[in-house]
Write a protein that holds these residues in place. Structure first.
Motif, PDB file in Angstrom:
ATOM      1  N   THR A   6     -29.513  16.333 -18.453  1.00  0.00           N
ATOM      2  CA  THR A   6     -30.948  16.541 -18.670  1.00  0.00           C
ATOM      3  C   THR A   6     -31.255  18.025 -18.598  1.00  0.00           C
ATOM      4  O   THR A   6     -31.035  18.655 -17.566  1.00  0.00           O
ATOM      5  CB  THR A   6     -31.774  15.780 -17.616  1.00  0.00           C
ATOM      6  N   LEU A  65     -24.355   7.330 -12.314  1.00  0.00           N
ATOM      7  CA  LEU A  65     -25.308   7.357 -13.425  1.00  0.00           C
ATOM      8  C   LEU A  65     -26.387   8.397 -13.174  1.00  0.00           C
ATOM      9  O   LEU A  65     -26.763   9.144 -14.088  1.00  0.00           O
ATOM     10  CB  LEU A  65     -25.912   5.975 -13.645  1.00  0.00           C
ATOM     11  N   ASP A  66     -26.880   8.479 -11.937  1.00  0.00           N
ATOM     12  CA  ASP A  66     -27.870   9.513 -11.598  1.00  0.00           C
ATOM     13  C   ASP A  66     -27.298  10.905 -11.820  1.00  0.00           C
ATOM     14  O   ASP A  66     -27.978  11.796 -12.335  1.00  0.00           O
ATOM     15  CB  ASP A  66     -28.333   9.372 -10.146  1.00  0.00           C
ATOM     16  N   GLU A  67     -26.033  11.110 -11.460  1.00  0.00           N
ATOM     17  CA  GLU A  67     -25.393  12.418 -11.653  1.00  0.00           C
ATOM     18  C   GLU A  67     -25.248  12.755 -13.137  1.00  0.00           C
ATOM     19  O   GLU A  67     -25.478  13.898 -13.544  1.00  0.00           O
ATOM     20  CB  GLU A  67     -24.015  12.446 -10.990  1.00  0.00           C
ATOM     21  N   TYR A  71     -38.528   4.633 -21.873  1.00  0.00           N
ATOM     22  CA  TYR A  71     -37.657   5.130 -22.941  1.00  0.00           C
ATOM     23  C   TYR A  71     -38.041   4.559 -24.293  1.00  0.00           C
ATOM     24  O   TYR A  71     -37.237   3.946 -24.993  1.00  0.00           O
ATOM     25  CB  TYR A  71     -36.181   4.896 -22.606  1.00  0.00           C
ATOM     26  N   TYR A 124     -24.648   3.505  -9.346  1.00  0.00           N
ATOM     27  CA  TYR A 124     -25.980   4.107  -9.407  1.00  0.00           C
ATOM     28  C   TYR A 124     -25.897   5.616  -9.220  1.00  0.00           C
ATOM     29  O   TYR A 124     -26.526   6.378  -9.954  1.00  0.00           O
ATOM     30  CB  TYR A 124     -26.903   3.517  -8.335  1.00  0.00           C
ATOM     31  N   ALA A 125     -25.120   6.055  -8.245  1.00  0.00           N
ATOM     32  CA  ALA A 125     -25.003   7.490  -7.955  1.00  0.00           C
ATOM     33  C   ALA A 125     -24.375   8.237  -9.132  1.00  0.00           C
ATOM     34  O   ALA A 125     -24.841   9.325  -9.499  1.00  0.00           O
ATOM     35  CB  ALA A 125     -24.197   7.711  -6.679  1.00  0.00           C
ATOM     36  N   GLU A 179     -33.050  21.345 -17.885  1.00  0.00           N
ATOM     37  CA  GLU A 179     -34.046  21.701 -16.883  1.00  0.00           C
ATOM     38  C   GLU A 179     -35.045  22.714 -17.421  1.00  0.00           C
ATOM     39  O   GLU A 179     -35.829  23.263 -16.665  1.00  0.00           O
ATOM     40  CB  GLU A 179     -33.351  22.253 -15.646  1.00  0.00           C
ATOM     41  N   GLN A 216     -22.068   3.363  -5.853  1.00  0.00           N
ATOM     42  CA  GLN A 216     -21.365   4.441  -6.561  1.00  0.00           C
ATOM     43  C   GLN A 216     -21.782   4.486  -8.029  1.00  0.00           C
ATOM     44  O   GLN A 216     -21.940   5.564  -8.596  1.00  0.00           O
ATOM     45  CB  GLN A 216     -19.844   4.250  -6.470  1.00  0.00           C
ATOM     46  N   GLU A 267     -40.852   6.761 -19.065  1.00  0.00           N
ATOM     47  CA  GLU A 267     -40.191   5.886 -18.090  1.00  0.00           C
ATOM     48  C   GLU A 267     -39.623   4.620 -18.725  1.00  0.00           C
ATOM     49  O   GLU A 267     -38.664   4.047 -18.211  1.00  0.00           O
ATOM     50  CB  GLU A 267     -41.150   5.541 -16.951  1.00  0.00           C
ATOM     51  N   ILE A 320     -27.080  11.622 -15.586  1.00  0.00           N
ATOM     52  CA  ILE A 320     -28.428  11.894 -16.101  1.00  0.00           C
ATOM     53  C   ILE A 320     -28.853  13.307 -15.728  1.00  0.00           C
ATOM     54  O   ILE A 320     -29.348  14.063 -16.570  1.00  0.00           O
ATOM     55  CB  ILE A 320     -29.426  10.839 -15.582  1.00  0.00           C
ATOM     56  N   ALA A 321     -28.657  13.691 -14.472  1.00  0.00           N
ATOM     57  CA  ALA A 321     -29.039  15.033 -14.025  1.00  0.00           C
ATOM     58  C   ALA A 321     -28.234  16.100 -14.753  1.00  0.00           C
ATOM     59  O   ALA A 321     -28.773  17.136 -15.150  1.00  0.00           O
ATOM     60  CB  ALA A 321     -28.852  15.159 -12.514  1.00  0.00           C
TER      61      ALA A 321
END
Length: 163
Positions: free
Chosen positions: A148, A140-142, A67, A137-138, A150, A135, A65, A144-145
């Protein structure tokens, strides 16, 4: 004579680092006032977010968490423990693992810095607008997903970090 490589896209990793450094330029003076490095702050922020967990947080989770690589985290935690910011002990569930929690002094630094950092985020929201910051934040989350893998479960990642 060499010619430049014709990249089509901008250097996203460099832009992300540049954005991080621009944001941290506002945060670092406060960290230094409290005698904290960037890494120590990342650890305290994680521990502050989990302060209600009486058993503490496993070091592998803190590393993920915040990093920080395991060897770096060990040195950071040693200095933080020496300075009275954190305490470490063996996990009650698994004596092979170590858990960490912030001390009252560490949590007081989180509280003091939280006000300054939240004020900076409010300033960013005021200048960018709530929708644009949302936007960002969204997106950056996208990213990262998207980037990343799975293939590894959180448990596998924790075991890998402990090795």
């Amino acid at each position: 004579m060499k010619t430049a490589t014709p990249f089509v896209h901008r250097n996203l990793p460099r832009l992300l680092l540049q954005a991080r450094e621009a944001v941290m330029a506002h945060t670092r003076p406060g960290l230094r006032q409290h005698g904290l490095s960037d890494q120590q702050w990342r650890v305290l922020r994680v521990l502050g977010e989990h302060a209600d967990d009486p058993e503490g947080i496993e070091t592998g989770r803190v590393a993920r968490e915040a990093y920080l690589l395991g060897p770096s985290l060990t040195g950071v935690l040693t200095r933080m423990e020496r300075d009275g910011l954190i305490e470490r002990e063996r996990s009650v569930q698994d004596a092979r693992r170590t858990v960490v929690r912030a001390t009252a002094l560490g949590l007081s630094k989180v509280q003091a810095l939280q006000e300054t950092i939240e004020a900076h985020y409010a300033w960013m929201e005021q200048n960018l607008g709530k929708a644009k910051l949302g936007q960002l934040y969204a997106l950056l989350d996208e990213v990262i997903a998207l980037e990343t893998p799975e293939t590894e479960t959180p448990e596998e990642l924790a075991e890998e970090e402990e090795r």
